[in-house]
Design an enzyme around this catalytic site. Structure first.
Site: not given
Length: 356
Positions: A46, A129, A147
């Site tokens: 990520e 996020y 996102d």
């Protein structure tokens, strides 16, 4: 606007998960069906995927895992080694935060990532996020991951015409209303896959979409126009002068940038500050890192950062002595590749070597 027909916050996730079970992308960091997700791998992927494509990230991810297979191994590594391995992914603050986060998780959490979103947000480099993605994918927590792909899917599903970034809060609220309590990690990956492979920016593949019948933008014929975006402001241009200093041994002067700020902690070719007005040679030489007879090199080095464009002129100088005077480090030109030079610094080196 609500999705068409009678689909609701139960039926839509069910349809998406059924689609995902058949069409999920196979990615290096994604656990196979029935396998538990590894929080370290989820976190690493990520961070790498921020502002970068899946195709670009895959080889970097695999190399990082080969060199640092655990968060403890990454924490114990040298920062310069991490920065060097990061070259090509850009946004080097992510690499510095990656290393620092590994140290915090190792030292303060016993090598185990926390599963709570709020606790995850306290880690270096982990924003809303990323915290939601780790909580959902690695720990199965109900967390809403939003996102750019998810914003596009939700904007079209609900026909949200408010331009980004003003629409972000509304899109998050709508996305949260659909997030299921079960299979939250699969759902997060499913909606991101939907945006990446079906609900794409141009020519969305609506016939393949499990939400096509419910999509308000498809019904209105406006899918490709959403999400709307506010006009981008013109990026300003900043100017600087870089100093290409070479000593009698043929080594070039480098130095480390301050830890905070743009390219913080990176190795650089020394330069003036980057400002809105161009520099004169006289102004620049007064700030030179070492004494030399400075000669302007023809041409400019141009580089685009996220929020501004940079134009650099170069001054080249021969330095009589190479003793350690605190100006930086002297690197043989044929060993420049051993340092984690940001792209703009590589441009400076290429320009200087082609002109000097």
């Amino acid at each position: 606007m609500q999705p068409r027909h009678s689909f609701d916050a139960v039926d839509l996730p069910h349809r998406l998960l059924t689609w995902y079970d058949r069409h999920a992308r196979i990615l290096p960091w994604r656990a196979r069906p029935g396998e538990p997700a590894d929080p370290y791998r989820v976190w690493l992927s990520e961070i790498m995927l921020q502002q970068t494509t899946v195709v670009a990230v895959a080889p970097y991810y695999q190399e990082f895992l080969r060199r640092w297979p655990t968060v403890q191994a990454l924490a114990a590594s040298d920062l310069d080694a991490v920065l060097h391995a990061w070259q090509g992914l850009g946004y080097y603050a992510r690499a510095r935060n990656l290393h620092r986060c590994a140290q915090v998780v190792t030292q303060d959490y016993g090598g185990r990532f926390p599963s709570d979103e709020a606790e995850l947000c306290r880690l270096p480099g982990v924003g809303a996020y990323t915290a939601a993605a780790i909580a959902a994918i690695a720990f199965g927590r109900r967390a809403t991951v939003v996102d750019g792909n998810v914003e596009r899917v939700i904007a079209r599903l609900f026909a949200v015409t408010t331009p980004l970034p003003a629409a972000k809060a509304e899109l998050r609220r709508l996305a949260e209303s659909l997030t299921p309590g079960d299979r939250s990690g699969d759902y997060a990956q499913a909606i991101m896959d939907l945006g990446a492979t079906v609900c794409v920016p141009r020519k969305p593949k609506c016939l393949l979409c499990p939400w096509a019948e419910a999509c308000a933008a498809r019904a209105a014929g406006t899918a490709e126009a959403l999400p709307a975006k506010a006009p981008k402001a013109k990026k300003p241009t900043r100017h600087g002068v870089a100093f290409w200093a070479v000593n009698e041994a043929g080594a070039v002067l480098l130095r480390r940038r301050p830890e905070t700020g743009l390219l913080g902690g990176m190795i650089e070719v020394p330069s003036t500050d980057w400002r809105s007005a161009p520099w004169t040679v006289e102004e620049a030489t007064a700030l030179a890192p070492v004494p030399a007879s400075w000669v302007p090199l023809a041409g400019r080095v141009r580089h685009a950062f996220t929020h501004f464009n940079l134009e650099l002129t170069l001054l080249a100088g021969r330095v009589a002595e190479a003793e350690d005077d605190g100006a930086g480090l002297w690197c043989p030109i044929d060993r420049l590749s051993e340092h984690a030079l940001p792209t703009v610094m590589k441009k400076i080196a290429r320009h200087a070597l082609g002109k000097s």
